[in-house]
Design an enzyme around this catalytic site. Structure first.
Site, PDB file in Angstrom:
ATOM      1  N   CYS A 104       6.725 -24.610   9.084  1.00  0.00           N
ATOM      2  CA  CYS A 104       7.843 -24.091   7.892  1.00  0.00           C
ATOM      3  C   CYS A 104       8.622 -25.093   7.977  1.00  0.00           C
ATOM      4  CB  CYS A 104       8.081 -22.704   8.696  1.00  0.00           C
ATOM      5  SG  CYS A 104       6.661 -21.483   8.921  1.00  0.00           S
ATOM      6  N   HIS A 136      14.553 -21.444   5.271  1.00  0.00           N
ATOM      7  CA  HIS A 136      13.246 -20.813   5.278  1.00  0.00           C
ATOM      8  C   HIS A 136      13.162 -19.406   5.400  1.00  0.00           C
ATOM      9  CE1 HIS A 136       9.159 -20.073   6.285  1.00  0.00           C
ATOM     10  NE2 HIS A 136       9.407 -19.448   7.490  1.00  0.00           N
ATOM     11  N   ASN A 156       6.605 -14.597   3.436  1.00  0.00           N
ATOM     12  CA  ASN A 156       6.879 -16.051   4.307  1.00  0.00           C
ATOM     13  C   ASN A 156       5.847 -16.845   3.857  1.00  0.00           C
ATOM     14  OD1 ASN A 156       6.708 -17.944   6.363  1.00  0.00           O
ATOM     15  ND2 ASN A 156       7.433 -16.523   7.831  1.00  0.00           N
TER      16      ASN A 156
HETATM   17  O1  UT7 Z   1       8.001 -18.323   9.900  1.00  0.00           O
HETATM   18  C1  UT7 Z   1       7.538 -18.757  11.076  1.00  0.00           C
HETATM   19  C2  UT7 Z   1       8.563 -18.446  12.226  1.00  0.00           C
HETATM   20  N1  UT7 Z   1       8.561 -17.055  12.252  1.00  0.00           N
HETATM   21  C3  UT7 Z   1       9.491 -16.360  12.465  1.00  0.00           C
HETATM   22  O2  UT7 Z   1      10.512 -16.708  12.303  1.00  0.00           O
HETATM   23  C4  UT7 Z   1       9.122 -14.749  12.992  1.00  0.00           C
HETATM   24  C5  UT7 Z   1      10.265 -13.959  13.815  1.00  0.00           C
HETATM   25  N2  UT7 Z   1      10.104 -12.951  14.185  1.00  0.00           N
HETATM   26  C6  UT7 Z   1      10.189 -11.754  13.301  1.00  0.00           C
HETATM   27  O3  UT7 Z   1      10.425 -12.005  12.158  1.00  0.00           O
HETATM   28  C7  UT7 Z   1       9.933 -10.614  13.990  1.00  0.00           C
HETATM   29  O4  UT7 Z   1      10.059 -10.541  15.205  1.00  0.00           O
HETATM   30  C8  UT7 Z   1       8.678  -9.468  13.475  1.00  0.00           C
HETATM   31  C9  UT7 Z   1       8.850  -9.381  12.064  1.00  0.00           C
HETATM   32  C10 UT7 Z   1       7.498 -10.400  13.648  1.00  0.00           C
HETATM   33  C11 UT7 Z   1       8.767  -8.366  14.349  1.00  0.00           C
HETATM   34  O5  UT7 Z   1       9.758  -7.496  14.295  1.00  0.00           O
HETATM   35  P1  UT7 Z   1      10.613  -7.109  15.069  1.00  0.00           P
HETATM   36  O6  UT7 Z   1      11.844  -6.263  14.861  1.00  0.00           O
HETATM   37  O7  UT7 Z   1      10.859  -8.202  16.314  1.00  0.00           O
HETATM   38  O8  UT7 Z   1       9.751  -6.002  16.002  1.00  0.00           O
HETATM   39  P2  UT7 Z   1       9.216  -6.092  17.494  1.00  0.00           P
HETATM   40  O9  UT7 Z   1       7.941  -6.603  17.852  1.00  0.00           O
HETATM   41  O10 UT7 Z   1      10.419  -6.097  18.212  1.00  0.00           O
HETATM   42  O11 UT7 Z   1       8.617  -4.310  17.478  1.00  0.00           O
HETATM   43  C12 UT7 Z   1       9.868  -3.373  17.212  1.00  0.00           C
HETATM   44  C13 UT7 Z   1       9.147  -1.847  17.099  1.00  0.00           C
HETATM   45  C14 UT7 Z   1       8.109  -1.573  18.176  1.00  0.00           C
HETATM   46  O12 UT7 Z   1       8.009  -0.251  18.164  1.00  0.00           O
HETATM   47  P3  UT7 Z   1       8.795   0.433  19.358  1.00  0.00           P
HETATM   48  O13 UT7 Z   1       8.160  -0.107  20.713  1.00  0.00           O
HETATM   49  O14 UT7 Z   1      10.245   0.020  19.297  1.00  0.00           O
HETATM   50  O15 UT7 Z   1       8.450   1.798  19.264  1.00  0.00           O
HETATM   51  C15 UT7 Z   1       6.866  -2.280  17.438  1.00  0.00           C
HETATM   52  O16 UT7 Z   1       5.758  -1.416  18.138  1.00  0.00           O
HETATM   53  O17 UT7 Z   1       8.608  -1.662  15.953  1.00  0.00           O
HETATM   54  C16 UT7 Z   1       6.904  -1.687  16.134  1.00  0.00           C
HETATM   55  N3  UT7 Z   1       6.387  -2.422  15.061  1.00  0.00           N
HETATM   56  C17 UT7 Z   1       6.123  -2.386  13.936  1.00  0.00           C
HETATM   57  N4  UT7 Z   1       5.985  -0.954  13.348  1.00  0.00           N
HETATM   58  C18 UT7 Z   1       5.478  -1.033  12.057  1.00  0.00           C
HETATM   59  C19 UT7 Z   1       6.186  -3.869  15.277  1.00  0.00           C
HETATM   60  N5  UT7 Z   1       5.539  -4.385  14.107  1.00  0.00           N
HETATM   61  C20 UT7 Z   1       5.274  -3.456  13.363  1.00  0.00           C
HETATM   62  C21 UT7 Z   1       4.891  -3.271  12.134  1.00  0.00           C
HETATM   63  N6  UT7 Z   1       5.067  -2.148  11.161  1.00  0.00           N
HETATM   64  N7  UT7 Z   1       4.361  -4.282  11.419  1.00  0.00           N
END
Ligand code: UT7
Length: 326
Positions: A124, A248, A282
């Site tokens: 990226c 990005h 993205n």
């Molecule tokens: O471009 C290359 C570089 N990549 C990046 O910069 C990506 C960086 N990371 C992110 O953007 C984020 O970490 C993600 C978008 C991938 C995930 O978001 P997050 O806020 O970090 O979610 P999480 O994995 O901490 O999950 C939080 C909650 C969890 O539920 P509980 O355990 O709090 O009840 C997950 O199960 O959100 C839930 N969850 C979702 N719910 C609905 C995780 N993914 C999803 C989803 N839809 N897609």
């Protein structure tokens, strides 16, 4: 016997972006559509990532096809004929096979004959790496005009049932033509890598992108603003000189966190911050040039504006620079 002395090329004293262009597939994919295939929902994606919709390429729409369209548009925008271009760089990380590269095919299809042509993989951060290399090639005299095209078909490498990647990534291409200039229009690149964190984003089983979302999020929100600040310093400017910030487009919360840190360090409150991810998703190495092109078309970025870019992603690799909007 005296040894012969090599002649060195004489380059331009400065460079600038002469034109930009971008393309996206026709097919719009909403959050609701994705929620039919996996456990996610529109509200969560809007709140946690900022994406409203994204574009997915058709099966027969290849990375190379999108790169050709974006590159040709950048030439048209610059009013430069293909015959005036001598080098093509295609930053990407989603070409289905490493041989042949994309750049030679793209150059040929645009009508740039015998071009120096190579792909560049800094994930990226690829567009910022490519822009830095292009600018230095022109300044060194190794090239006269360089077309840099960030192009990705991420849907080829995303597991459609993996909700940590399938809701984020999308397809598209964005291009910039780099050439000589009397006034500096592209600042020095600030780049680097953190290879010790390589396991945070990689191709699992050589098939699908895997990422540890939270650690990457933490890294991006803490480590990337200082890189952007370094790019401003290398350009001999202050943060308050920056009109537009285009990080990005990984996650809108990351974009906003970077902007907040830069404002705390002196960036203006009226700094325009790219939010192209809302309707583009993205698109990895395409996200920055695509955002620049969309913002210019919308009038949120104007000719002469001072733009700060910063890319970051797998590697982990990062790079940023200051540029003047064409
Ligand atoms: O471009 C290359 C570089 N990549 C990046 O910069 C990506 C960086 N990371 C992110 O953007 C984020 O970490 C993600 C978008 C991938 C995930 O978001 P997050 O806020 O970090 O979610 P999480 O994995 O901490 O999950 C939080 C909650 C969890 O539920 P509980 O355990 O709090 O009840 C997950 O199960 O959100 C839930 N969850 C979702 N719910 C609905 C995780 N993914 C999803 C989803 N839809 N897609």
């Amino acid at each position: 016997m005296t040894r012969p002395t090599l002649t060195l090329a004489q380059g331009a004293k400065a460079t600038r972006i002469l034109g930009v262009g971008s393309t996206q597939p026709d097919r719009i994919v909403t959050n609701d559509e994705l929620s039919q295939h996996m456990d996610t929902n529109d509200q969560w994606i809007r709140d946690r990532v900022g994406i409203v919709e994204r574009r997915f390429a058709a099966d027969d729409e290849r990375l190379v096809d999108m790169a050709v369209t974006a590159g040709a548009k950048a030439l048209a925008d610059a009013g430069v004929a293909p015959s005036e271009v001598d080098t093509v760089i295609v930053p990407n990380c989603t070409l289905p096979a490493p041989i042949p590269n994309a750049a030679a095919q793209v150059a040929d299809r645009i009508g740039i004959r015998s071009a120096g042509a190579f792909d560049l993989n800094a994930a990226c951060a690829g567009f910022c790496y490519g822009l830095g290399v292009a600018s230095d090639l022109v300044r060194a005299g190794s090239a006269k005009k360089v077309l840099v095209i960030g192009a990705e078909k991420l849907t080829d490498v995303v597991d459609p049932t993996d909700r940590s990647t399938a809701i984020i990534f999308a397809d598209g291409a964005g291009a910039a033509l780099v050439g000589p200039s009397d006034e500096p229009g592209i600042g020095p690149v600030a780049w680097g890598s953190a290879g010790d964190l390589v396991d945070l984003i990689y191709m699992r089983d050589n098939r699908y992108i895997f990422q540890e979302g939270q650690p990457v999020f933490r890294w991006a929100t803490t480590q990337i603003a200082p890189i952007a600040m370094r790019a401003v310093e290398l350009a001999g400017l202050e943060l308050s000189d920056i009109d537009v910030l285009i990080p990005h487009q990984a996650n809108l919360r990351i974009v906003e966190a970077i902007a907040k840190r830069l404002r705390a360090k002196g960036a203006r409150e009226d700094l325009v911050v790219a939010d192209d991810i809302r309707y583009s998703g993205n698109t990895s190495s395409a996200s920055i040039p695509m955002a620049l092109d969309h913002m210019r078309a919308a009038g949120t970025v104007k000719r002469g504006d001072v733009v700060l870019t910063v890319g970051f992603g797998a590697g982990l690799s990062y790079a940023g620079q200051v540029l003047v909007c064409p």
